[in-house]
Scaffold this active site. Structure first.
Site, mmCIF file in Angstrom:
data_model
loop_
_atom_site.group_PDB
_atom_site.id
_atom_site.type_symbol
_atom_site.label_atom_id
_atom_site.label_comp_id
_atom_site.label_asym_id
_atom_site.label_seq_id
_atom_site.Cartn_x
_atom_site.Cartn_y
_atom_site.Cartn_z
ATOM 1 N N CYS A 21 10.879 50.135 -3.249
ATOM 2 C CA CYS A 21 10.141 51.641 -3.348
ATOM 3 C C CYS A 21 11.551 52.802 -1.999
ATOM 4 O O CYS A 21 11.751 53.625 -1.400
ATOM 5 C CB CYS A 21 9.771 52.452 -2.138
ATOM 6 S SG CYS A 21 8.751 51.385 -0.574
ATOM 7 N N CYS B 278 4.421 52.456 -1.529
ATOM 8 C CA CYS B 278 5.442 51.285 -2.131
ATOM 9 C C CYS B 278 4.140 50.477 -3.037
ATOM 10 O O CYS B 278 3.253 49.808 -2.981
ATOM 11 C CB CYS B 278 5.710 49.807 -0.801
ATOM 12 S SG CYS B 278 6.293 49.040 -1.082
ATOM 13 N N LYS C 255 1.711 4.885 2.067
ATOM 14 C CA LYS C 255 1.837 5.160 3.186
ATOM 15 C C LYS C 255 1.699 6.927 3.089
ATOM 16 O O LYS C 255 2.530 7.200 2.376
ATOM 17 C CB LYS C 255 3.313 5.383 3.564
ATOM 18 C CG LYS C 255 3.725 5.735 4.672
ATOM 19 C CD LYS C 255 5.177 4.697 5.630
ATOM 20 C CE LYS C 255 4.909 5.509 7.194
ATOM 21 N NZ LYS C 255 4.918 6.273 7.586
ATOM 22 N N LYS D 260 10.800 4.068 3.100
ATOM 23 C CA LYS D 260 10.514 5.283 2.701
ATOM 24 C C LYS D 260 10.919 5.672 2.212
ATOM 25 O O LYS D 260 12.239 5.630 1.187
ATOM 26 C CB LYS D 260 11.271 5.976 4.417
ATOM 27 C CG LYS D 260 10.851 6.022 5.392
ATOM 28 C CD LYS D 260 9.262 6.837 5.730
ATOM 29 C CE LYS D 260 8.747 6.874 6.687
ATOM 30 N NZ LYS D 260 8.901 7.653 8.128
ATOM 31 N N CYS E 97 7.614 46.063 4.554
ATOM 32 C CA CYS E 97 8.642 47.448 4.089
ATOM 33 C C CYS E 97 7.561 48.739 5.111
ATOM 34 O O CYS E 97 5.649 47.972 4.798
ATOM 35 C CB CYS E 97 8.441 47.610 2.928
ATOM 36 S SG CYS E 97 8.184 49.327 1.898
ATOM 37 N N TYR F 84 -6.753 2.615 5.371
ATOM 38 C CA TYR F 84 -6.016 0.923 5.555
ATOM 39 C C TYR F 84 -5.912 -0.409 6.315
ATOM 40 O O TYR F 84 -5.277 -1.553 5.999
ATOM 41 C CB TYR F 84 -4.342 1.082 5.337
ATOM 42 C CG TYR F 84 -4.173 2.537 6.286
ATOM 43 C CD1 TYR F 84 -3.692 1.576 7.530
ATOM 44 C CD2 TYR F 84 -3.617 3.551 6.369
ATOM 45 C CE1 TYR F 84 -3.144 2.218 8.828
ATOM 46 C CE2 TYR F 84 -3.268 4.469 7.505
ATOM 47 C CZ TYR F 84 -3.245 3.706 8.487
ATOM 48 O OH TYR F 84 -2.954 4.826 9.624
ATOM 49 N N CYS G 5 13.923 48.805 0.641
ATOM 50 C CA CYS G 5 12.584 47.495 0.527
ATOM 51 C C CYS G 5 13.477 48.037 -1.173
ATOM 52 O O CYS G 5 13.501 48.470 -1.221
ATOM 53 C CB CYS G 5 10.678 48.287 -0.046
ATOM 54 S SG CYS G 5 10.026 48.160 -1.281
ATOM 55 N N GLU H 29 1.035 -1.548 -0.112
ATOM 56 C CA GLU H 29 -0.077 -0.294 0.218
ATOM 57 C C GLU H 29 0.782 1.375 0.432
ATOM 58 O O GLU H 29 2.219 1.153 0.680
ATOM 59 C CB GLU H 29 -0.650 -0.163 1.462
ATOM 60 C CG GLU H 29 -1.505 -0.843 1.189
ATOM 61 C CD GLU H 29 -2.353 -1.575 2.546
ATOM 62 O OE1 GLU H 29 -2.555 -0.540 3.662
ATOM 63 O OE2 GLU H 29 -2.490 -2.153 3.123
ATOM 64 N N ASP I 123 0.809 10.704 3.574
ATOM 65 C CA ASP I 123 1.400 11.377 3.942
ATOM 66 C C ASP I 123 0.247 12.509 4.967
ATOM 67 O O ASP I 123 -0.275 13.556 4.460
ATOM 68 C CB ASP I 123 2.463 12.335 4.642
ATOM 69 C CG ASP I 123 3.488 12.328 5.100
ATOM 70 O OD1 ASP I 123 3.192 12.008 6.404
ATOM 71 O OD2 ASP I 123 4.397 13.260 4.555
ATOM 72 N N GLU J 162 -5.881 7.093 8.452
ATOM 73 C CA GLU J 162 -4.676 8.797 7.625
ATOM 74 C C GLU J 162 -6.155 10.014 7.009
ATOM 75 O O GLU J 162 -6.283 10.064 5.789
ATOM 76 C CB GLU J 162 -3.334 8.746 6.602
ATOM 77 C CG GLU J 162 -2.528 9.335 6.716
ATOM 78 C CD GLU J 162 -1.818 8.968 8.236
ATOM 79 O OE1 GLU J 162 -1.902 8.001 8.873
ATOM 80 O OE2 GLU J 162 -0.562 9.304 8.166
HETATM 81 P P1 AMP Z 1 5.267 6.052 11.424
HETATM 82 O O1 AMP Z 1 4.527 7.048 12.005
HETATM 83 O O2 AMP Z 1 6.098 6.838 10.788
HETATM 84 O O3 AMP Z 1 5.834 5.377 12.447
HETATM 85 O O4 AMP Z 1 4.564 5.331 10.376
HETATM 86 C C1 AMP Z 1 3.674 4.817 10.703
HETATM 87 C C2 AMP Z 1 2.219 5.248 10.341
HETATM 88 O O5 AMP Z 1 1.661 5.549 8.841
HETATM 89 C C3 AMP Z 1 0.847 4.704 10.711
HETATM 90 O O6 AMP Z 1 1.198 5.175 12.122
HETATM 91 C C4 AMP Z 1 -0.353 5.028 9.771
HETATM 92 O O7 AMP Z 1 -0.355 6.512 10.212
HETATM 93 C C5 AMP Z 1 1.252 5.736 8.428
HETATM 94 N N1 AMP Z 1 0.484 4.982 7.703
HETATM 95 C C6 AMP Z 1 0.009 6.040 5.962
HETATM 96 N N2 AMP Z 1 -0.231 4.833 5.384
HETATM 97 C C7 AMP Z 1 -0.282 3.123 6.350
HETATM 98 C C8 AMP Z 1 -0.454 2.340 5.611
HETATM 99 N N3 AMP Z 1 -1.344 2.272 3.984
HETATM 100 N N4 AMP Z 1 -0.758 1.650 6.368
HETATM 101 C C9 AMP Z 1 -0.344 1.691 7.634
HETATM 102 N N5 AMP Z 1 0.077 2.995 8.251
HETATM 103 C C10 AMP Z 1 0.357 3.515 7.794
HETATM 104 ZN ZN ZN Z 2 8.351 49.752 -0.197
#
Ligand code: AMP
Ligand code: ZN
Length: 665
Positions: A405, A426, A112, A308, A420, A221, A402, A110, A114, A169
């Site tokens: 101006c 300006c 990951k 990662k 400024c 997930y 600036c 899957e 963010d 997430e």
């Molecule tokens: P870390 O914060 O680096 O320890 O990574 C773990 C976190 O990745 C988990 O707590 C999830 O919030 C997040 N995460 C994002 N995508 C996934 C996924 N597909 N499966 C599991 N965890 C995920």
């Molecule tokens: Zn200015």
């Protein structure tokens, strides 16, 4: 159909459309039709409070205020993931687990995502709880906020287990993030740095109506629970999709580690095409029986591994550092780079943020620098390749004047940005302010665009927004690319803007930190520009949601003679600088001097309407009960701690009906 059936059927229909739109990205009706149906349901629910449902699609707009988020222990711990950074790391992991389980091992791969992790609990198909990860053992109850996220189903469909948790997430896709930032910049506020922090910050906003405005999404997930009817991770993703969850389709079943690596290599490149941020891949042992055999270490499952991605980085030459001046006078240093490809786009500029950042990195013109595209949308410079530095190079002297101006810049104690201070003279500030004034959310002047404003200023026809109202078509026609017709359109558009309501005029004035919402609050409270001009800082901070920073900014804006003159002029031209008689007609002083706290869920009016009613009738809404509170208006589900507090302080607790009676509603 009786009323109850009508309500149920509308709710089901709206749920389905919500699902089509936000989960499948495939709407089947127009937004207009959707809004009409929603309105219909709202009206029915309002007329028939006996059919209230805390998971009704009408409640997606939020309105619940949480002052302190309750800490809740997780029934099942939320673990972290072990990280790997190379093919070798993954091979080692596979060898370790192969020894610990019976049979062949397959994997689910899957992305990951963010963002901010969340655990959702469903009971009999209804969302009952949303809790942040916290320290993994306990997190914060953010249910009210999560309910406003449209892709989170409030009511499941299909053949779901009666009780389970699902984890995912909460992310802020790039498009929405960029839009939010554009709005912030418009209000003279600092843009957010990256989507992830903004997503997790959003979950902790006190007003869920604010969360509802943010384009958050929830990607799921993982299913958690006792005796769930599933055998593999991949199957759980498929099932969750059927129940109505948004589970990205990129997930793949891999029969071997080679297939895992193929998945990783593919997404290392293609992840930049995704609408949201990802920082790697999560590889999970597919068979749940095998997962159980493998178990957990002190902090993470043995059956999963995060891979990662390396943040993409390139090196290139920094040709020049230039400085931009914003509408509020804020200076932003910009690195102009030798064009280079990074994460699928050509990069020519990178943000340097402020003077401290330049000093910290010790970047100089002519340096070879490392540029990275991480969570931020705008690439950033993360360091200098000192091996390539010209020995004769000089350290960067931040500008002291600036660039537009030549006024000496100022920097307030505790602020990162230089400004400024020549607000009146300006050019980018003059032009920027007028552009903001005419923008869609402010005066919305038809026929007049940002470039035309610059043209008008540069030709000496206008110098501030009040000058717009003196413009004549004959003056505009001689300008470049102008014709009789377009000039007339501009003049007519300006004339029409005299009907724009006060709250938008106030937003248009461009007071720092006074965005759309703040402008509305101030308008409602003060009603006329004169009252606002006379308000002291101490008075301003008593207004709901107005903090010291905003109060100071408002006071200093009106302390300027020039601004006051401009406002007098706007008034004399007929621009709306107070709320209209119509709006005023609904307002009384009945509740003058009384402070209210609103708690719980209401049936006849929404929470927001209730607050508006209090304010429209001269009362004040406060978010926390104190000895100054006069009344607590209690709806259903008023928190027990609030009740005790009110009772201890001897504050009167009244019902919704009692309140409505007070104002003869
Ligand atoms: P870390 O914060 O680096 O320890 O990574 C773990 C976190 O990745 C988990 O707590 C999830 O919030 C997040 N995460 C994002 N995508 C996934 C996924 N597909 N499966 C599991 N965890 C995920
Ligand atoms: Zn200015």
């Amino acid at each position: 159909m009786n009323i109850e059936q009508q309500i149920t059927s509308l709710r089901n229909e709206l749920r389905e459309h919500n699902y089509n739109y936000y989960v499948l990205d495939n709407p089947t009706i127009s937004d207009f039709e959707f809004d009409q149906k929603l309105k219909q349901l709202q009206d029915l629910e309002k007329a028939h409070p006996e059919f209230h449902d805390p998971n009704s699609p009408t409640l997606r707009v939020g309105g619940e205020i949480t002052k302190n988020f309750k800490t809740i222990p997780h029934t099942f711990r939320m673990y972290s993931l072990d990280n790997s950074y190379s093919k070798e790391d993954l091979e080692d992991w596979e060898k370790r687990i192969a020894k610990m389980v019976d049979g062949n091992v397959e994997f689910t791969c899957e992305l990951k995502y963010d963002g901010a992790s969340i655990s959702l609990t469903y009971e009999n198909g209804k969302l009952v709880k949303a809790v942040t990860r916290g320290d993994g053992f306990q997190g914060d109850d953010v249910t009210a906020n999560v309910k406003t996220i449209r892709s989170v189903p409030l009511q499941l469909k299909g053949d779901y287990p009666s009780l389970f948790e699902i984890r995912g997430e909460i992310v802020l896709p790039f498009e929405g993030f960029t839009k939010m930032n554009a709005e912030r910049v418009e209000a003279g506020e600092e843009p957010y740095r990256n989507p992830r922090n903004t997503a997790s910050g959003s979950l902790k906003l006190q007003d869920s109506a604010e969360v509802a405005k943010r384009p958050l999404e929830c990607l799921l997930y993982s299913l958690v629970g006792e005796r769930l009817p599933i055998k593999t991770q991949f199957e759980s993703l498929e099932k969750a999709r059927l129940w109505g969850f948004k589970v990205p389709n990129e997930a793949k079943l891999a029969k071997s580690l080679d297939e895992v690596l193929t998945f990783i290599n593919y997404w290392d490149i293609h992840r930049h095409e995704l609408p949201y941020e990802t920082d790697g891949v999560v590889v999970k042992v597919n068979n749940l029986q095998q997962q159980e055999e493998l178990g957990y270490t002190a902090k993470s499952p043995r059956w999963a591994m995060a891979y990662k991605f390396k943040a993409e980085q390139v090196s290139t030459v920094l040709n020049q550092i230039t400085y931009q001046v914003g509408r509020t006078g804020a200076i932003t240093p910009v690195a102009n780079l030798e064009a280079v490809e990074l994460a699928g786009t050509i990069v020519k500029r990178a943000s340097l943020h402020n003077a401290d950042q330049i000093e910290k990195l010790d970047v100089r013109e002519g340096d070879t620098v490392f540029v990275e595209k991480g969570g931020e949308i705008i690439p950033k410079i993360i360091g200098v390749d000192f091996t390539k530095r010209d020995p004769n190079s000089q350290s960067t002297q931040y500008i002291i004047e600036c660039p537009e101006c030549s006024t000496p810049l100022v920097r307030t104690e505790g602020e990162a940005q230089h400004y400024c201070p020549n607000t009146e003279g300006c050019p980018p500030q003059i032009i920027g302010r007028i552009q903001h004034f005419i923008s869609r959310k402010a005066m919305d002047i038809e026929g007049l665009g940002g470039e035309t404003v610059a043209l008008l200023v540069n030709n000496g026809l206008i110098n501030n927004y009040a000058d717009l109202y003196l413009l004549k078509a004959e003056q505009i026609i001689p300008l470049e690319r102008m014709a009789q017709k377009s000039a007339e359109n501009i003049v007519n558009g300006i004339e029409a803007s005299k009907q724009i309501p006060f709250e938008r005029v106030l937003f248009g004035l461009g007071i720092r930190y006074v965005g759309e919402t703040v402008a509305k609050k101030l308008t409602k409270h003060y009603k006329t520009i004169d009252a606002l001009i006379n308000a002291s800082e101490a008075d301003l901070v008593t207004v709901d949601e107005i903090g010291e920073r905003i109060a100071q900014s408002v006071v200093s804006f009106f302390a300027s003679e020039e601004n006051l003159t401009t406002i007098e002029r706007l008034k004399s031209y007929g621009v709306q600088l107070e709320i209209s008689a119509d709006e005023l007609a609904n307002q009384t002083d009945t509740l003058s001097g009384q402070i209210f706290v609103v708690s719980g869920v209401f049936t006849k009016v929404s929470r927001n309407e209730l607050k508006k009613l209090i304010e429209d009738n001269g009362g004040k809404v406060s978010s926390a009960i104190s000895s100054k509170t006069n009344f607590v208006v209690a709806g259903d589900n008023m928190g027990p701690s609030k009740r005790t507090k009110a009772e201890n302080l001897g504050v009167a607790i009244i019902s919704e009906d009692e309140f409505l009676e007070m104002i003869n509603f």
